[in-house]
Design a protein around this motif. Structure first.
Motif, PDB file in Angstrom:
ATOM      1  N   LEU A 195      -4.594  -4.562   7.768  1.00 41.83           N
ATOM      2  CA  LEU A 195      -5.437  -4.345   6.596  1.00 41.83           C
ATOM      3  C   LEU A 195      -5.184  -2.963   6.000  1.00 41.83           C
ATOM      4  O   LEU A 195      -5.144  -2.804   4.778  1.00 41.83           O
ATOM      5  N   ASP A 196      -5.016  -1.978   6.851  1.00 37.31           N
ATOM      6  CA  ASP A 196      -4.756  -0.619   6.381  1.00 37.31           C
ATOM      7  C   ASP A 196      -3.416  -0.537   5.668  1.00 37.31           C
ATOM      8  O   ASP A 196      -3.269   0.156   4.651  1.00 37.31           O
ATOM      9  N   VAL A 197      -2.434  -1.253   6.194  1.00 35.49           N
ATOM     10  CA  VAL A 197      -1.112  -1.269   5.561  1.00 35.49           C
ATOM     11  C   VAL A 197      -1.206  -1.862   4.158  1.00 35.49           C
ATOM     12  O   VAL A 197      -0.609  -1.334   3.211  1.00 35.49           O
ATOM     13  N   ILE A 198      -1.956  -2.944   4.007  1.00 40.52           N
ATOM     14  CA  ILE A 198      -2.116  -3.561   2.688  1.00 40.52           C
ATOM     15  C   ILE A 198      -2.810  -2.601   1.728  1.00 40.52           C
ATOM     16  O   ILE A 198      -2.407  -2.448   0.570  1.00 40.52           O
ATOM     17  N   ASP A 199      -3.856  -1.934   2.207  1.00 38.98           N
ATOM     18  CA  ASP A 199      -4.614  -1.023   1.352  1.00 38.98           C
ATOM     19  C   ASP A 199      -3.761   0.143   0.850  1.00 38.98           C
ATOM     20  O   ASP A 199      -3.995   0.666  -0.242  1.00 38.98           O
ATOM     21  N   LYS A 200      -2.775   0.550   1.637  1.00 45.40           N
ATOM     22  CA  LYS A 200      -1.952   1.705   1.268  1.00 45.40           C
ATOM     23  C   LYS A 200      -0.666   1.292   0.535  1.00 45.40           C
ATOM     24  O   LYS A 200       0.257   2.097   0.379  1.00 45.40           O
ATOM     25  N   THR A 201      -0.620   0.053   0.080  1.00 49.79           N
ATOM     26  CA  THR A 201       0.589  -0.450  -0.579  1.00 49.79           C
ATOM     27  C   THR A 201       0.677   0.001  -2.037  1.00 49.79           C
ATOM     28  O   THR A 201      -0.306  -0.046  -2.772  1.00 49.79           O
ATOM     29  N   LEU A 202       1.869   0.439  -2.438  1.00 50.45           N
ATOM     30  CA  LEU A 202       2.110   0.804  -3.834  1.00 50.45           C
ATOM     31  C   LEU A 202       2.023  -0.436  -4.715  1.00 50.45           C
ATOM     32  O   LEU A 202       2.579  -1.491  -4.374  1.00 50.45           O
ATOM     33  N   ASP A 203       1.354  -0.320  -5.849  1.00 54.29           N
ATOM     34  CA  ASP A 203       1.177  -1.465  -6.740  1.00 54.29           C
ATOM     35  C   ASP A 203       2.498  -2.086  -7.156  1.00 54.29           C
ATOM     36  O   ASP A 203       2.641  -3.305  -7.222  1.00 54.29           O
ATOM     37  N   GLU A 204       3.492  -1.239  -7.447  1.00 53.36           N
ATOM     38  CA  GLU A 204       4.753  -1.755  -7.969  1.00 53.36           C
ATOM     39  C   GLU A 204       5.610  -2.445  -6.911  1.00 53.36           C
ATOM     40  O   GLU A 204       6.636  -3.059  -7.233  1.00 53.36           O
ATOM     41  N   THR A 205       5.208  -2.377  -5.636  1.00 52.12           N
ATOM     42  CA  THR A 205       6.022  -2.988  -4.587  1.00 52.12           C
ATOM     43  C   THR A 205       5.473  -4.321  -4.088  1.00 52.12           C
ATOM     44  O   THR A 205       6.182  -5.063  -3.407  1.00 52.12           O
ATOM     45  N   ILE A 206       4.219  -4.645  -4.385  1.00 58.77           N
ATOM     46  CA  ILE A 206       3.634  -5.867  -3.831  1.00 58.77           C
ATOM     47  C   ILE A 206       4.081  -7.084  -4.645  1.00 58.77           C
ATOM     48  O   ILE A 206       4.192  -7.035  -5.870  1.00 58.77           O
ATOM     49  N   SER A 207       4.370  -8.162  -3.956  1.00 64.44           N
ATOM     50  CA  SER A 207       4.827  -9.384  -4.620  1.00 64.44           C
ATOM     51  C   SER A 207       4.370 -10.602  -3.827  1.00 64.44           C
ATOM     52  O   SER A 207       4.032 -10.514  -2.644  1.00 64.44           O
ATOM     53  N   LYS A 208       4.392 -11.732  -4.505  1.00 65.90           N
ATOM     54  CA  LYS A 208       4.107 -13.021  -3.876  1.00 65.90           C
ATOM     55  C   LYS A 208       5.184 -13.984  -4.349  1.00 65.90           C
ATOM     56  O   LYS A 208       5.339 -14.215  -5.549  1.00 65.90           O
ATOM     57  N   THR A 209       5.970 -14.522  -3.430  1.00 66.98           N
ATOM     58  CA  THR A 209       7.094 -15.371  -3.809  1.00 66.98           C
ATOM     59  C   THR A 209       7.158 -16.607  -2.916  1.00 66.98           C
ATOM     60  O   THR A 209       6.771 -16.560  -1.742  1.00 66.98           O
ATOM     61  N   PRO A 210       7.647 -17.719  -3.446  1.00 60.00           N
ATOM     62  CA  PRO A 210       7.884 -18.912  -2.619  1.00 60.00           C
ATOM     63  C   PRO A 210       9.137 -18.706  -1.770  1.00 60.00           C
ATOM     64  O   PRO A 210      10.101 -18.063  -2.213  1.00 60.00           O
ATOM     65  N   LEU A 211       9.152 -19.223  -0.563  1.00 62.81           N
ATOM     66  CA  LEU A 211      10.340 -19.165   0.285  1.00 62.81           C
ATOM     67  C   LEU A 211      11.168 -20.423   0.025  1.00 62.81           C
ATOM     68  O   LEU A 211      10.678 -21.538   0.176  1.00 62.81           O
ATOM     69  N   VAL A 212      12.408 -20.237  -0.364  1.00 61.52           N
ATOM     70  CA  VAL A 212      13.277 -21.350  -0.733  1.00 61.52           C
ATOM     71  C   VAL A 212      14.600 -21.242   0.019  1.00 61.52           C
ATOM     72  O   VAL A 212      14.955 -20.181   0.556  1.00 61.52           O
TER      73      VAL A 212
END
Length: 348
Positions: A195-212
């Motif tokens: 949870l702490d790692v997620i909270d400290k994540t840079l906005d420009e680096t977070i993504s959500k992608t399908p695995l193909v």
């Protein structure tokens, strides 16, 4: 990009927190967290720094950014013409299509769209200005149809991911705050570290992608080269990230392809370029197919949702049937000494 290796329970570890030997993990009825050291070295690399290190080796103005490909067509017997979305046209002697999973070059060569695996992933890069507290190894947590992991890239940066089952990729979300909330909600009852790692994540680096992925069965797929056009990386062989080998295989492609081209062009045998590209694809097939299939199977194994099946996986399959040596042999890649900088010079 970060190299990742799946962590399984090491022999001798029991339920509850315990540190000693080569393992440290906790087990509960809800989820399992494990950290295992391997004989293989694991190095996580930030994609941005990797690309910059490559680009620094090129002459100035070699790379042209914001140049989206719109069309590709043959131009005479040995030429290829590329048309960009801004209207610019480029005549080239050799085209290497490494334009990602949705490659226009691959589509032009007759490849179908990559197949959705049934899993999606959140990914991000956390920044710890005063330094993070994690050991330099992969930390892995898994549950029913859901798993997460994180690994340090440097004393201040930590790469993380969350993989989850989904019947469809769902709508594309670009708002970082929404992505963070969705990722955090999935693991809100998990260990505080993730949870702490997620909270400290840079906005420009977070993504959500399908695995193909795309399985390159010989005889059922087009060749990886067509004349003087050739594919590399995800444009040719997209695979799920379960083995952490997608970008690694792209680097292997570059090593083999540059060697084949250097052999043809370095001897002044420009007429043998097409043969060199064919040799490259033939050499890479036996390496790519098993990795793509193995990545898919490992992902399916780790994404099981049925409680009974998960119990069998966690208590029998992983600790008693899986052996780390054979499982991780895919990370081994050997090649002879290749030409150094300046040995191959090509122009469009």
């Amino acid at each position: 990009m970060a190299s990742a290796v799946i962590s399984f329970k090491s022999k001798g570890c029991r339920s509850g927190w315990r540190r000693g030997g080569n393992c440290a993990h906790s087990v509960s009825k809800r989820r399992r967290k494990e950290t295992v050291k391997f004989s293989q070295e694991v190095r996580a690399v930030e994609r941005k720094l990797l690309l910059e290190s490559f680009m620094d080796q090129l002459p100035p103005d070699t790379v042209r950014f914001s140049s989206r490909l719109a069309a590709i067509r043959r131009n005479g017997s040995n030429g290829v013409q590329l048309e960009l979305e801004d209207g610019m046209r480029i005549s080239s002697k050799i085209v290497i299509g490494c334009d990602g999973v949705r490659s226009l070059v691959a589509r032009w060569m007759g490849y179908p769209e990559a197949r959705y695996s049934g899993h999606c992933a959140f990914r991000g890069l956390a920044i710890y200005a005063d330094g993070h507290p994690f050991e330099p190894k992969v930390h892995y947590i898994y549950w029913k149809g859901l798993r997460a992991g994180y690994v340090p890239l440097s004393p201040s940066k930590v790469y993380w991911f969350i993989c989850f089952n989904s019947p469809s990729p769902g709508p594309k979300i670009s708002d970082p705050s929404l992505l963070k909330k969705e990722a955090r909600d999935m693991v809100k009852s998990w260990p505080s570290e993730i949870l702490d790692v997620i909270d400290k994540t840079l906005d420009e680096t977070i993504s959500k992608t399908p695995l193909v992925d795309r399985w390159l069965w010989p005889g059922f797929r087009p060749s990886g080269s067509s004349g003087r056009v050739v594919l590399a990386g995800d444009a040719w062989h997209p695979m799920t990230s379960n083995l952490g080998q997608g970008a690694c295989c792209a680097l292997e492609d570059a090593v083999i392809l540059s060697s084949k081209l250097a052999g043809a062009l370095g001897r002044g045998e420009e007429g043998n370029v097409e043969h060199a590209l064919e040799e490259y694809t033939q050499e890479r097939w036996p390496r790519i197919i098993p990795l793509t299939i193995r990545a898919n199977i490992v992902g399916s194994l780790l994404q099981w949702e049925n409680p009974v099946v998960c119990a069998v996986r966690d208590n029998i399959v992983i600790p008693k049937l899986v052996r780390l040596g054979p499982l991780l042999e895919h990370t081994n890649f050997e090649c002879e000494l290749r030409p150094g900088k300046g040995d191959l010079i090509s122009s469009a």
